[in-house]
Design a protein around this motif. Structure first.
Motif, mmCIF file in Angstrom:
data_model
loop_
_atom_site.group_PDB
_atom_site.id
_atom_site.type_symbol
_atom_site.label_atom_id
_atom_site.label_comp_id
_atom_site.label_asym_id
_atom_site.label_seq_id
_atom_site.Cartn_x
_atom_site.Cartn_y
_atom_site.Cartn_z
ATOM 1 N N LEU A 17 0.815 -1.214 0.000
ATOM 2 C CA LEU A 17 0.000 0.000 0.000
ATOM 3 C C LEU A 17 0.853 1.270 0.000
ATOM 4 C CD1 LEU A 17 -2.817 -1.014 2.522
ATOM 5 C CD2 LEU A 17 -3.062 -0.747 0.056
ATOM 6 N N GLU A 18 2.044 1.186 0.614
ATOM 7 C CA GLU A 18 2.858 2.391 0.766
ATOM 8 C C GLU A 18 3.913 2.572 -0.328
ATOM 9 O OE1 GLU A 18 2.612 3.151 5.565
ATOM 10 O OE2 GLU A 18 4.479 2.389 4.725
ATOM 11 N N THR A 19 4.056 1.580 -1.231
ATOM 12 C CA THR A 19 5.044 1.678 -2.311
ATOM 13 C C THR A 19 4.335 1.779 -3.664
ATOM 14 O OG1 THR A 19 5.197 -0.749 -2.353
ATOM 15 C CG2 THR A 19 6.842 0.435 -1.052
ATOM 16 N N PRO A 20 5.058 2.181 -4.734
ATOM 17 C CA PRO A 20 4.436 2.287 -6.063
ATOM 18 C C PRO A 20 3.850 0.951 -6.494
ATOM 19 C CG PRO A 20 6.591 3.345 -6.051
ATOM 20 C CD PRO A 20 6.464 2.617 -4.743
ATOM 21 N N PRO A 21 2.712 0.932 -7.248
ATOM 22 C CA PRO A 21 2.035 2.107 -7.819
ATOM 23 C C PRO A 21 0.983 2.737 -6.916
ATOM 24 C CG PRO A 21 0.998 0.118 -8.621
ATOM 25 C CD PRO A 21 2.116 -0.336 -7.706
ATOM 26 N N ILE A 22 0.838 2.255 -5.657
ATOM 27 C CA ILE A 22 -0.265 2.731 -4.818
ATOM 28 C C ILE A 22 0.127 3.987 -4.029
ATOM 29 C CG2 ILE A 22 -1.866 2.100 -2.971
ATOM 30 C CD1 ILE A 22 -1.671 -0.811 -3.929
ATOM 31 N N ASN A 23 1.269 3.926 -3.315
ATOM 32 C CA ASN A 23 1.836 5.110 -2.640
ATOM 33 C C ASN A 23 0.899 5.793 -1.645
ATOM 34 O OD1 ASN A 23 4.397 5.091 -3.803
ATOM 35 N ND2 ASN A 23 3.703 6.170 -5.622
ATOM 36 N N LEU A 24 0.319 5.035 -0.729
ATOM 37 C CA LEU A 24 -0.536 5.642 0.301
ATOM 38 C C LEU A 24 0.308 6.155 1.461
ATOM 39 C CD1 LEU A 24 -3.547 3.169 0.661
ATOM 40 C CD2 LEU A 24 -3.412 5.225 -0.714
ATOM 41 N N SER A 25 -0.179 7.180 2.139
ATOM 42 C CA SER A 25 0.493 7.677 3.346
ATOM 43 C C SER A 25 0.121 6.771 4.526
ATOM 44 C CB SER A 25 0.049 9.106 3.634
ATOM 45 O OG SER A 25 -1.331 9.128 3.974
ATOM 46 N N PRO A 26 0.972 6.696 5.568
ATOM 47 C CA PRO A 26 0.650 5.873 6.747
ATOM 48 C C PRO A 26 -0.688 6.238 7.373
ATOM 49 C CG PRO A 26 2.961 6.526 6.803
ATOM 50 C CD PRO A 26 2.329 7.254 5.653
ATOM 51 N N SER A 27 -1.040 7.531 7.362
ATOM 52 C CA SER A 27 -2.307 7.952 7.976
ATOM 53 C C SER A 27 -3.510 7.368 7.237
ATOM 54 C CB SER A 27 -2.404 9.477 8.005
ATOM 55 O OG SER A 27 -2.333 10.006 6.684
ATOM 56 N N LEU A 28 -3.407 7.204 5.922
ATOM 57 C CA LEU A 28 -4.504 6.591 5.163
ATOM 58 C C LEU A 28 -4.562 5.093 5.407
ATOM 59 C CD1 LEU A 28 -4.774 8.221 1.597
ATOM 60 C CD2 LEU A 28 -6.473 8.199 3.413
ATOM 61 N N VAL A 29 -3.384 4.435 5.498
ATOM 62 C CA VAL A 29 -3.347 2.984 5.755
ATOM 63 C C VAL A 29 -4.020 2.676 7.086
ATOM 64 C CG1 VAL A 29 -1.854 0.973 6.097
ATOM 65 C CG2 VAL A 29 -1.275 2.656 4.342
ATOM 66 N N GLU A 30 -3.891 3.596 8.046
ATOM 67 C CA GLU A 30 -4.490 3.410 9.378
ATOM 68 C C GLU A 30 -6.012 3.327 9.351
ATOM 69 O OE1 GLU A 30 -3.394 6.183 12.381
ATOM 70 O OE2 GLU A 30 -1.283 5.595 12.371
ATOM 71 N N THR A 31 -6.640 3.796 8.273
ATOM 72 C CA THR A 31 -8.108 3.720 8.202
ATOM 73 C C THR A 31 -8.588 2.283 8.055
ATOM 74 O OG1 THR A 31 -8.093 4.056 5.794
ATOM 75 C CG2 THR A 31 -8.301 6.019 7.177
ATOM 76 N N LEU A 32 -7.686 1.372 7.719
ATOM 77 C CA LEU A 32 -8.025 -0.054 7.649
ATOM 78 C C LEU A 32 -8.149 -0.583 9.076
ATOM 79 C CD1 LEU A 32 -8.381 -2.312 5.526
ATOM 80 C CD2 LEU A 32 -5.934 -2.751 5.725
ATOM 81 N N ASP A 33 -9.273 -1.224 9.387
ATOM 82 C CA ASP A 33 -9.498 -1.699 10.756
ATOM 83 C C ASP A 33 -8.980 -3.109 10.990
ATOM 84 O OD1 ASP A 33 -11.038 0.543 11.967
ATOM 85 O OD2 ASP A 33 -12.386 0.115 10.298
ATOM 86 N N ALA A 34 -9.292 -4.028 10.058
ATOM 87 C CA ALA A 34 -8.912 -5.426 10.279
ATOM 88 C C ALA A 34 -8.515 -6.089 8.965
ATOM 89 C CB ALA A 34 -10.069 -6.188 10.923
ATOM 90 N N VAL A 35 -7.594 -7.057 9.078
ATOM 91 C CA VAL A 35 -7.127 -7.830 7.924
ATOM 92 C C VAL A 35 -7.359 -9.309 8.215
ATOM 93 C CG1 VAL A 35 -5.130 -8.452 6.500
ATOM 94 C CG2 VAL A 35 -5.382 -6.100 7.331
ATOM 95 N N CYS A 36 -8.046 -10.001 7.297
ATOM 96 C CA CYS A 36 -8.283 -11.445 7.401
ATOM 97 C C CYS A 36 -7.252 -12.172 6.542
ATOM 98 C CB CYS A 36 -9.698 -11.806 6.929
ATOM 99 S SG CYS A 36 -11.003 -10.998 7.867
ATOM 100 N N LEU A 37 -6.468 -13.050 7.153
ATOM 101 C CA LEU A 37 -5.402 -13.755 6.445
ATOM 102 C C LEU A 37 -5.866 -15.151 6.052
ATOM 103 C CD1 LEU A 37 -2.420 -12.788 8.799
ATOM 104 C CD2 LEU A 37 -3.138 -11.630 6.713
ATOM 105 N N MET A 38 -6.076 -15.382 4.755
ATOM 106 C CA MET A 38 -6.485 -16.689 4.244
ATOM 107 C C MET A 38 -5.251 -17.480 3.808
ATOM 108 S SD MET A 38 -9.774 -16.686 4.516
ATOM 109 C CE MET A 38 -10.134 -18.204 3.615
ATOM 110 N N THR A 39 -5.293 -18.807 4.021
ATOM 111 C CA THR A 39 -4.137 -19.619 3.654
ATOM 112 C C THR A 39 -4.549 -21.042 3.301
ATOM 113 O OG1 THR A 39 -1.921 -20.286 4.388
ATOM 114 C CG2 THR A 39 -3.660 -20.448 6.015
ATOM 115 N N PHE A 40 -3.686 -21.720 2.513
ATOM 116 C CA PHE A 40 -3.815 -23.155 2.295
ATOM 117 C C PHE A 40 -3.203 -23.868 3.488
ATOM 118 C CE2 PHE A 40 -4.103 -22.292 -2.347
ATOM 119 C CZ PHE A 40 -5.225 -23.066 -2.592
#
Length: 387
Positions: free
Chosen positions: A254-277
């Motif tokens: 999220l913070e590197t090209p091509p997306i380049n978001l600032s840390p403050s915007l990334v913080e708006t994400l509340d939760a991440v669900c990690l799926m795996t085999f």
């Protein structure tokens, strides 16, 4: 579907893969993983004609000038194909990702051992209260299936706008506007787009003018992420998927090209669900490996994370703790007590477990029960003897 018609009608087959001429087809089986078949396309004309047929069934065009195909068959299976030896050295190739005709309900995923009732109850509370959730994992780990499961918990009166490259989401929701990106034609212009091309970025930018209560993006991978996270920051609850192995990789992408978001915007994400085999007793399965809450992200891109739910591969059990930063934020934002929220979490866990115990797996029926719970929770709890 000629030679592969039997494979297309086998429920247990998830993927059909042809690597080119004089090469055996491989399948991905729900129970046994990768399996070699005795189906071989010996002649170039036969394989070329079949790939053209796939394109026609998808309502698209493939040729020497445009040798790449990405489409959806009428029954919902996703197709990716190449047309010439210039692109794939063994000649035309194709890969078909099959989807079940009826999507899986949350209770079906519990039956498969992918997720626990407590995990689902927690996510239900998050989605009802307008939190932003991202589903991440590798190719074929079940991200889109789980995204469809999360959409189950959106309140029945809410307006949903979904945006996808190829149509995969299936929701039982009346107030739902499904949008699909469209490929362009002709020569690429100065802006990098072809005539008539409608990208995820275009659709997402327009979607915020359609007064959505929830925005769902099939897969985040480019500049559309900036618009999506701006929407999150301005109060539009959003769900989506992304290719990544863990939260650290998500933030880096999220913070590197091509997306380049600032840390403050990334913080708006509340939760991440990690799926795996995973392999459990020599059987391949999919697991919700963990749910991780993003507390904050510093200027160097390092995140402070809390993990309220995780799967233990040694015991094949789902573990959870009551410390939840997101639930504490809901308490502050909604003005309800933590005790009331914990009671609601407990009731919803018991309801989902009761549905599992009574073998209520049907997609339509489970959705009706969840929608009924939003309107008359006491009646639903009494029906299942939980009150």
């Amino acid at each position: 579907m000629n030679k592969i018609e039997p494979l297309m009608n086998d429920y247990y087959i998830e993927d059909i893969e042809c690597n080119g001429m004089k090469s055996p087809l491989y399948i991905v089986h729900r129970r046994f993983g990768n399996i070699k078949t005795n189906i071989i396309y010996e002649e170039l004309d036969e394989l070329t004609n079949f790939v053209e047929k796939l394109a026609q069934k998808c309502g698209k065009y493939i040729s020497y000038a445009t040798p790449l195909l990405d489409g959806v068959l009428p029954e919902g299976s996703r197709v990716n194909a190449t047309f010439t030896e210039d692109v794939s050295s063994k000649g035309p190739s194709f890969s078909i990702r099959k989807f079940t005709r009826e999507p899986w309900s949350p209770i079906r995923l519990m039956q498969m051992g992918t997720v626990s009732a407590e995990m689902l109850a927690y996510l239900w509370l998050l989605i009802e209260n307008g939190c932003n959730v991202l589903v991440v994992g590798g190719t074929g780990s079940g991200k889109t299936t789980f995204l469809n499961i999360l959409a189950f918990f959106i309140p029945p009166q809410a307006r949903i706008v979904s945006i996808e490259d190829t149509r995969e989401l299936k929701l039982l929701h009346e107030n739902w506007l499904p949008s699909v990106a469209r490929a362009g034609i002709g020569v690429t212009g100065a802006g990098g787009e072809k005539t008539g091309e409608i990208t995820l970025f275009d659709l997402l930018r327009e979607s915020f003018r359609q007064r959505p209560d929830y925005v769902i993006v099939g897969e985040i991978r480019g500049k559309e992420a900036y618009v999506l996270f701006q929407g999150m920051a301005s109060g539009h609850p959003s769900l989506g998927t992304m290719h990544a192995d863990d939260v650290v990789t998500v933030i880096r992408r999220l913070e590197t090209p091509p997306i380049n978001l600032s840390p403050s915007l990334v913080e708006t994400l509340d939760a991440v669900c990690l799926m795996t085999f995973a392999k459990v007793k020599d059987k391949e399965t999919r697991k919700l490996r963990a749910i991780e809450e993003i507390i904050n992200v510093d200027e160097n891109g390092k995140a402070k994370i809390n993990t309220p739910f995780s799967w233990d591969p040694r015991t094949n059990k789902f573990l959870f703790k009551k410390e939840s930063n997101v639930l504490n934020e809901i308490v502050i934002k909604k003005g309800i007590s933590r005790e009331k929220l914990d009671e609601e979490f407990s009731l919803r866990s018991k309801l989902l477990l009761k549905l599992y115990q009574e073998n209520i797996f049907d997609f339509d029926e489970v959705q009706k029960i969840i929608h009924a719970y939003y309107k008359t929770p006491e009646r639903v709890l009494k029906r299942f003897n939980l009150r």
